[in-house]
Design a protein around this motif. Sequence first.
Motif, PDB file in Angstrom:
ATOM      1  N   CYS A   4       0.897 -18.690  -2.919  1.00  0.00           N
ATOM      2  CA  CYS A   4      -0.481 -18.864  -2.468  1.00  0.00           C
ATOM      3  C   CYS A   4      -1.304 -17.638  -2.835  1.00  0.00           C
ATOM      4  O   CYS A   4      -0.906 -16.504  -2.556  1.00  0.00           O
ATOM      5  CB  CYS A   4      -0.504 -19.089  -0.965  1.00  0.00           C
ATOM      6  N   VAL A   6      -3.916 -16.729  -1.500  1.00  0.00           N
ATOM      7  CA  VAL A   6      -4.515 -16.116  -0.314  1.00  0.00           C
ATOM      8  C   VAL A   6      -3.491 -15.329   0.490  1.00  0.00           C
ATOM      9  O   VAL A   6      -3.709 -14.168   0.829  1.00  0.00           O
ATOM     10  CB  VAL A   6      -5.166 -17.198   0.587  1.00  0.00           C
ATOM     11  N   CYS A   7      -2.331 -15.970   0.762  1.00  0.00           N
ATOM     12  CA  CYS A   7      -1.402 -15.338   1.700  1.00  0.00           C
ATOM     13  C   CYS A   7      -0.023 -15.051   1.112  1.00  0.00           C
ATOM     14  O   CYS A   7       0.803 -14.402   1.762  1.00  0.00           O
ATOM     15  CB  CYS A   7      -1.254 -16.192   2.949  1.00  0.00           C
ATOM     16  N   ARG A   9       2.458 -17.076   0.533  1.00  0.00           N
ATOM     17  CA  ARG A   9       3.549 -18.004   0.854  1.00  0.00           C
ATOM     18  C   ARG A   9       3.763 -18.981  -0.307  1.00  0.00           C
ATOM     19  O   ARG A   9       2.885 -19.100  -1.174  1.00  0.00           O
ATOM     20  CB  ARG A   9       3.221 -18.769   2.138  1.00  0.00           C
ATOM     21  N   CYS A  23      -0.878 -22.408  -0.451  1.00  0.00           N
ATOM     22  CA  CYS A  23       0.132 -22.940   0.463  1.00  0.00           C
ATOM     23  C   CYS A  23      -0.510 -24.115   1.204  1.00  0.00           C
ATOM     24  O   CYS A  23      -1.693 -24.392   1.023  1.00  0.00           O
ATOM     25  CB  CYS A  23       0.573 -21.863   1.457  1.00  0.00           C
ATOM     26  N   HIS A  26      -3.652 -23.133   3.300  1.00  0.00           N
ATOM     27  CA  HIS A  26      -4.821 -22.750   2.510  1.00  0.00           C
ATOM     28  C   HIS A  26      -5.279 -23.858   1.565  1.00  0.00           C
ATOM     29  O   HIS A  26      -6.443 -23.891   1.181  1.00  0.00           O
ATOM     30  CB  HIS A  26      -4.577 -21.416   1.804  1.00  0.00           C
TER      31      HIS A  26
END
Lengths: 364, 67
Positions: A4, A6-7, A9, A23, A26
């Motif tokens: 991901c 953003v994060c 994962r 993910c 998101h």
Amino acid sequence: MARCSVCGRPAVYVDRAGGVAFCEKHFLEYFDRKVRRTIRRFRLFRPRERIVVAVSGGKDSLALLHYLVRLSRRVPGWEVKALLVDEGIKGYREYTIKRFERVAGELGVEYRIVRFRDELGYTLDEIVRLGAERGLPYKPCTYCGVFRRYLMNKAAREMGATVVATGHNLDDIVQTYLMNVLGNDWEKVARLGPVSGPASHPRFVRKVKPFYEVLEKETTLYAVLHGLYDGFEECPYAPLGERWEIRRLINRLEEQRPGTKYSLLRSLLNALEILRRAGVAGDGEVRSCAICGEPSAHPVCRACLLRIELGILELSEEQLEKLPREAREMVLHALRLREKRRRRASGGAASPADRGRGDSGGAG
Amino acid sequence: MAVRVRILGRGERLVEYRPGMRVIDVLRELGLLSNEYVVSRNGRVVAEDEEVSDGDELVLYPVVSGG
Ligand SMILES: [Zn+2]
Ligand SMILES: [Zn+2]
């Protein structure tokens, strides 16, 4: 493994055109942002709306129902209901109805199922058989599309809808766009905006497409992640024709050049603007069908004409006399056609001039 | 050994496993386009570049088909 953006994962979705991955959490945020942007940009809904979602029980329309019911919980002026038109295709519709009723129950949404059988007296299967017996040149999708649109508008209005939302996605739209470009049919292109109308007919309910900018892969992923996609049925009448080839072509292009579909959509939006300025109206004048009173582009609506051709709507001498001249001529023409086809069906060869009037319903 | 692929509504197929194989390789082996399927691997939705293991079960959700 893609992660991901953003994060970090593990990703469930890679947006190759945008160069990002998401993910589950998101992706759903991205999806929500995207649809809300479409709603805002094209002013699909006003602060107070009674929204009826047109569902088939397939993944796209269930995803739309699920999405709008959840969104409406954050918008006090919105009320969401669902409407399914059951055309009565055996071995297909009963499964999608089952899934629809399960999802509607889980969401606690009010719904209505309208049946061809009850409204027209016949199921689509029976209508297709009747049409073949009477030598009508139409495909199943023509009957289905015409009667479905007719009943959808009528039933939604009876449910108090101020707007009907349909599950068409970006892929559906750009496929139809390309087909109409190839057919050089710009009036049909002009009808491909995210909002139908603005028809100022008292019986016409505005139609909107909230997934206009969402890829089919994204609506499918939304449906899978929410447990809305637990089986796959294909309409037995689904034509393996032009749309199928166009879809393949576009998907191949997209695979090689990510972003092709978005380019096609931008092209369409430009075309719509150019057509609007050139005065090519997609919806044209709307009047009332002289027989049933429903909104229609012609003196008699297509649903009534088809019923006359099929022989499932008969007008008495007296009713015929009362029709305005233009409408009466349309009906008489349909009756003459019916008679000619009847004679032909009971022997005698078709003349070439009578052929080639078949058309397809398209994405309805 | 093999990777078992269940395509929703279209039955099951087996694809011979090769080390380093990814979801997208399995799809290619079957002649499928990755933008036409959402794929879950052993019950979890994955991106196309996810590596597969011998004996995995993939479920393919067709993206095409209306409604
Ligand atoms: Zn994330
Ligand atoms: Zn009518």
